[in-house]
Design an enzyme around this catalytic site. Structure first.
Site, short mmCIF file in Angstrom:
data_model
loop_
_atom_site.label_atom_id
_atom_site.label_comp_id
_atom_site.label_asym_id
_atom_site.label_seq_id
_atom_site.Cartn_x
_atom_site.Cartn_y
_atom_site.Cartn_z
N ASP A 133 -1.92 5.45 -9.82
CA ASP A 133 -2.25 4.30 -8.98
C ASP A 133 -3.45 3.54 -9.53
O ASP A 133 -4.29 3.08 -8.77
CB ASP A 133 -2.53 4.82 -7.56
CG ASP A 133 -2.60 3.70 -6.52
OD1 ASP A 133 -2.03 2.64 -6.79
OD2 ASP A 133 -3.22 3.91 -5.47
N SER A 215 -1.97 -1.04 6.50
CA SER A 215 -2.72 -0.49 5.35
C SER A 215 -3.49 -1.59 4.63
O SER A 215 -4.66 -1.42 4.28
CB SER A 215 -1.78 0.21 4.37
OG SER A 215 -1.38 1.45 4.89
#
Length: 310
Positions: A133, A215
């Site tokens: 990520d 989020s």
């Protein structure tokens, strides 16, 4: 007798298992042709919100050989983070399960470094880079291409054996490996994730308008949260697990075995008043090595105050 390519693939998967990765799949590195128009359309519609960095490195995002010169294979890995106890079920504010313990960037990155060391020891000189990520890599798409699961309607990778509570990571290397190939989509007619999303962020199968996602609103967005979401946050102050919690495939989730992902003892004790009165000092103590540090103290307090004043 196994060919060199088959032997190396078997060895890579064996190392992955030794290091605690639950699933490992391999693909040939190359241009993600099907993804190019989808990504272009997603950006054109502004679904990335204020995440301007998503507009950068378009070519690298779609082609790992532009990210790692000479790359021949993408090794996709899954590392479980499903907790023994779901803290969000208590009568308090909620943070996403992935942020309970130590920041996964450090934990998984360390494992990937060990992985490359093992490859050098057991196979020889192999060039490449490791990612968790942390770069323009379309990790979910590569994991799906490698047969680790399929992309659900919530856009997350769903694994038939263990659901979706996984960190994804990749090795992009100049070693030829056997290709695993994708599997079919097992979502069927289920729309539980779409129906459960309080902000209607899932705008089509597998397409998220990030600017509406809890989020994004609680982590990525640095400005004030728009007033339209004031009664839709459902007490989430860092990330959100709603679309995963309702997914039928997550009934197969099993608790992780990673001690570093265990939550700080004080985290479980916080009630709403404690959160509202949280000091910078306590924030720094509880979240010293946590992904929650991404919001900083000021960002977390913004989220709490936003919900509290709704």
């Amino acid at each position: 007798m196994l060919s060199l390519k088959e032997r190396n693939t078997k060895l890579i998967k064996s190392i992955a298992s030794d290091l605690g990765f639950d699933f490992c799949g391999t693909s040939k590195a190359g241009f993600l042709e099907e993804e190019a128009p989808k990504l272009e359309n997603w950006l054109k519609k502004g679904y990335h919100g204020k995440m301007k960095y998503m507009e950068n490195h378009f070519d690298k995002r779609l082609d790992p050989t532009k990210l790692v010169e000479g790359a021949k294979s993408v090794v996709s890995l899954m590392y479980n983070y499903y907790p023994e106890e779901d803290i969000s079920k208590s009568d308090s504010y909620k943070i996403a399960k992935y942020a309970y313990g130590k920041d996964y960037h450090f934990v998984v990155k360390d494992k990937l470094k060990d992985f490359m060391s093992r490859i050098h020891q057991e196979i020889g000189e192999v060039d490449g880079r490791v990612f968790v990520d942390s770069a323009p890599v379309m990790e979910r798409q590569w994991a799906a291409k490698s047969g680790l699961g399929w992309l659900g309607k919530n856009s997350l990778l769903l694994n038939k054996q263990r659901g979706s509570f996984y960190f994804l990571a990749e090795l992009i290397i100049d070693l030829e490996l056997e290709e695993d190939g994708p599997i079919k989509d097992y979502c069927g007619t289920c729309t539980k994730c779409i129906d459960a999303c309080p902000t209607d962020a899932i705008v089509a199968d597998g397409v998220i308008d990030a600017s509406k996602c809890i989020s994004y609103l609680t982590i990525e967005l640095k400005d004030e949260i728009p007033s339209q979401f004031s009664n839709q946050m459902e007490d989430w102050i860092f990330g959100c697990d709603i679309c995963q919690d309702v997914c039928p495939w997550n009934r197969f989730s099993k608790p992780h075995q990673e001690p570093l992902f265990k939550p700080h003892s004080k985290l479980k004790e916080l009630n709403k008043r404690d959160w509202q009165e949280l000091t910078q000092e306590v924030f720094s103590e509880i979240f010293r090595k946590s992904a929650v540090k991404r919001t900083k103290y000021s960002g977390l307090m913004r989220n709490i105050n936003y919900i509290n004043n709704a």
